[in-house]
Design an enzyme around this catalytic site. Structure first.
Site, PDB file in Angstrom:
ATOM      1  N   SER A 113     142.346  73.172 -30.824  1.00 39.82           N
ATOM      2  CA  SER A 113     140.912  73.308 -30.398  1.00 39.82           C
ATOM      3  C   SER A 113     139.913  72.659 -30.971  1.00 39.82           C
ATOM      4  O   SER A 113     139.864  71.429 -31.373  1.00 39.82           O
ATOM      5  CB  SER A 113     140.849  74.477 -29.662  1.00 39.82           C
ATOM      6  N   ASP A 198     145.448  72.159 -19.069  1.00 44.17           N
ATOM      7  CA  ASP A 198     144.307  72.747 -20.190  1.00 44.17           C
ATOM      8  C   ASP A 198     143.107  72.753 -19.765  1.00 44.17           C
ATOM      9  O   ASP A 198     142.740  71.441 -19.473  1.00 44.17           O
ATOM     10  CB  ASP A 198     144.719  72.185 -21.582  1.00 44.17           C
ATOM     11  N   HIS A 210     146.320  76.411 -22.823  1.00 46.84           N
ATOM     12  CA  HIS A 210     145.482  75.785 -23.893  1.00 46.84           C
ATOM     13  C   HIS A 210     146.053  76.685 -25.306  1.00 46.84           C
ATOM     14  O   HIS A 210     145.992  76.220 -26.435  1.00 46.84           O
ATOM     15  CB  HIS A 210     144.027  76.290 -23.756  1.00 46.84           C
TER      16      HIS A 210
END
Length: 295
Positions: A113, A198, A210
């Site tokens: 991320s 996501d 995610h």
């Protein structure tokens, strides 16, 4: 005579110290960067980090030290953009410093991320305007870039469909996407994982997707890393372990000025959000308590 003997002894000690330092360098070293709001450590990047460590006994790893924040009080209220800028600098500093100490060690980057965003920024350069990075040069030294053999990015907001190193079902882009036509000079070393549901690397609204890349793509990521490393590794001696993580969130960059509506894919709400709550395009949809997005 005595002076010469002392001189030789001193030279031997220096040579010995240098030898010990070189011998302490591992064959493979992994850098891992966590996602937003997760405490210090690897976060969800730990799944792939541990797969690599288990596959290559004697390899070592370290976590990138950076805020991993998106404006939440739990991480000091640091804005997402400022956190990503600090993280990019932290990756460059850590990797360059390690490569200077251990120039022959093969390096693997693993980012999840926001952690994927800062790894992407450091390895590929190109700037990151949303994070205040205007210098487009690659911040890693040429030697460090050569030492980096593989980079695994999962759920990175820099994702944009159409890049040759993409893996997954997303045909759109993340909220901090690379510009169309961008070319990473180290693209052959990267696998960038993103699936369409996501909400951060793509335009979906499923937080679980995610958070699930390690379980879905972990073995594929390890296979890619193996294909890029020069030295073969023996099979894992123990089952791969995954450190416990807390469900994090990855909010986007600095809020738009109050009074204006957020752009498509921009943030339009969430706990602690002080920016626009309307959308110039799309509908404001809540993904979780921290983050609503114009979709």
């Amino acid at each position: 005579m005595q002076t010469s003997a002392l001189l030789l002894a001193a030279q031997a000690l220096v040579a010995s110290a240098g030898l010990i330092e070189r011998q302490s360098c591992p064959s493979i070293h992994v850098f891992g960067a966590r996602e937003t709001t997760v405490g210090p450590g690897y976060g969800s990047a730990g799944t792939v980090v541990n797969l690599i460590l288990n596959a290559y006994p004697g390899s070592t790893a370290e976590a990138i030290v950076y805020p991993a924040c998106g404006g939440q009080s739990s991480c000091g209220g640091i804005s997402y953009g400022n956190s990503a800028m600090q993280g990019t600098n932290a990756v460059a500093s850590a990797v360059n410093s390690f490569n200077q100490r251990c120039p022959n060690t093969q390096i693997v980057l693993v980012g999840y991320s926001q952690g994927g965003q800062i790894m992407d920024n450091a390895l590929c350069g190109g700037g990151d305007p949303g994070s205040g990075i205007t210098n487009t040069a690659v911040p890693l030294t040429a030697s460090a870039v050569t030492a980096v053999k593989a980079a695994i990015l999962m759920g990175s907001p820099r994702y944009r469909a159409g890049f040759p190193y993409n893996v997954g079902t997303c045909t759109a882009q993340g909220f901090a996407a690379r510009p169309a036509g961008f070319v990473c000079p180290s693209g052959s070393k990267i696998q960038n994982y993103c699936d369409s549901p996501d909400p951060y690397c793509c335009t979906g609204n499923n937080q679980a997707v995610h958070q699930g890349y390690g379980g879905v793509y972990g073995q594929a990521a390890l296979t890619f890393v193996r294909s890029k490393l020069n030295s073969g590794g023996s099979p894992p001696t123990t089952p791969p372990t995954t450190p416990p993580t807390t469900p994090p969130t990855t909010p986007p960059t600095t809020p738009p000025p109050s009074g204006s509506c957020a752009a498509l894919y921009g943030q339009c709400g969430g706990q602690g959000w002080n920016g626009a709550t309307c959308c110039s395009q799309g509908t404001c949809r809540a993904s979780n308590q921290w983050y609503s997005q114009c979709l």
